[in-house]
Enzyme design. Sequence first.
Site, PDB file in Angstrom:
ATOM      1  N   GLU A 223      40.566  49.688  40.236  1.00  0.00           N
ATOM      2  CA  GLU A 223      39.255  49.037  40.208  1.00  0.00           C
ATOM      3  C   GLU A 223      38.237  49.852  39.422  1.00  0.00           C
ATOM      4  OE1 GLU A 223      38.557  46.113  40.837  1.00  0.00           O
ATOM      5  OE2 GLU A 223      40.327  45.485  41.940  1.00  0.00           O
TER       6      GLU A 223
ATOM      7  N   TYR B 127      30.574  45.935  44.134  1.00  0.00           N
ATOM      8  CA  TYR B 127      31.771  45.274  43.611  1.00  0.00           C
ATOM      9  C   TYR B 127      33.045  46.006  44.060  1.00  0.00           C
ATOM     10  CZ  TYR B 127      35.782  44.287  40.925  1.00  0.00           C
ATOM     11  OH  TYR B 127      37.076  44.007  40.624  1.00  0.00           O
TER      12      TYR B 127
ATOM     13  N   ASP C  47      31.527  40.067  40.065  1.00  0.00           N
ATOM     14  CA  ASP C  47      31.577  40.807  38.809  1.00  0.00           C
ATOM     15  C   ASP C  47      31.222  39.839  37.682  1.00  0.00           C
ATOM     16  OD1 ASP C  47      33.792  39.178  38.627  1.00  0.00           O
ATOM     17  OD2 ASP C  47      34.958  40.675  37.561  1.00  0.00           O
TER      18      ASP C  47
END
Length: 359
Positions: free
Chosen positions: A35, A118, A136
């Site tokens: 991520e 996020y 996002d």
Amino acid sequence: MNIKLGELLIFWYARNKRNLPWRKTKVPYLIWISEVILQQTRVDQGLDYYLKFVKRFPTILSLASATEEEVLKYWQGLGYYSRARNLHATATYIRDEKDGRFPHKYDEILKLKGIGPYTSAAISSISFGLPYPVIDGNVTRVISRIFGIKENVNSSEGLNKIEKKLKSIFISESPGDFNQAIMELGALVCKPSNPDCAHCVLSTKCIAFKQNLMNDLPNKTKARSPKNIYLYYLVMKFKKENIYFVYFNKRQGNTIWKNLYDFPRIELQKKEKKSKIFNRLKQSKFLIDSSFEIGEIMGPIEHKLSHRNIYAYFISISLDGDLEKNNEEQLVDVNELEYEKLPVPKLIENYIKKYHNWV
DNA sequence: AATACGGGGCC
DNA sequence: GGCCCAGTATT
């Protein structure tokens, strides 16, 4: 039969998702790394970095045990280097303060350096099955198109609408799949330009499609145009015990490329004549007391960043011998072999690879 | 709310 | 040449 929009998304995802390495695991550490790599970075660009990174640093502990310099070296070329510095700092923090275990709650994860809303939502949902929707760039685009949201998505008003609509279709029973599904749709189908509406499972429910607004949404504040800067790098070479060295500079302070290495440099807002540059150069603190010879000047090499257009010149300078060390800059003498271990910005990597000769 | 922070791909 | 990208931290 009235299939929910979110279910449709998950069904589409199951059949169309890309086969990516981080989709074979739920291990928080691996999801975390993936991520962070994917922050502001496309899958194509980040994939190889992910594979090399987790091969070298397969666990939190292995990452914590490494030096920041080595972690940055693995990040070299990927950009946004605070990501790498924060990964390393957080790994040591988890090792020292959290018994080596990655936290299990959204709020705890959110507190970690380099993790914002996020990334915490992504890890919480994918690794721990917690019901947090991600927002996002993909999600913003998909939601604004489906629901025809015309407000500027960079405003708090627009963002609130996105959030509200997103929650209305969120499938909290499958948060990880839902989150990845909507992002995958954004990446593969509902693309920024020329979206592939003909193959979109949601087109019949999409306001932007029905009103032909695909290319008008989302409505975003446009980015400011980048500033021009002119960099004159001093490539100071010298010979020591028959080996050739160059002085590198470890970048200090909270600025671009922090803790990466480049050369001492003169930074100007405008392009200047060579004679003026040479005058500045001869008075520079590095050379003022040394005897040296100016060689060729390479450049300009253009290096475009989102917020800067850099025009870089590289001035080759032969020193008679060692330089007296200067406290303000962290100069290190480096030979060809030692250079391989140093993390450098892409600009410096390009220069070394294409133009620099060590002898 | 605006800006710094990288680099690459697309049109 | 501008826009965008699986954003975050700082001001």
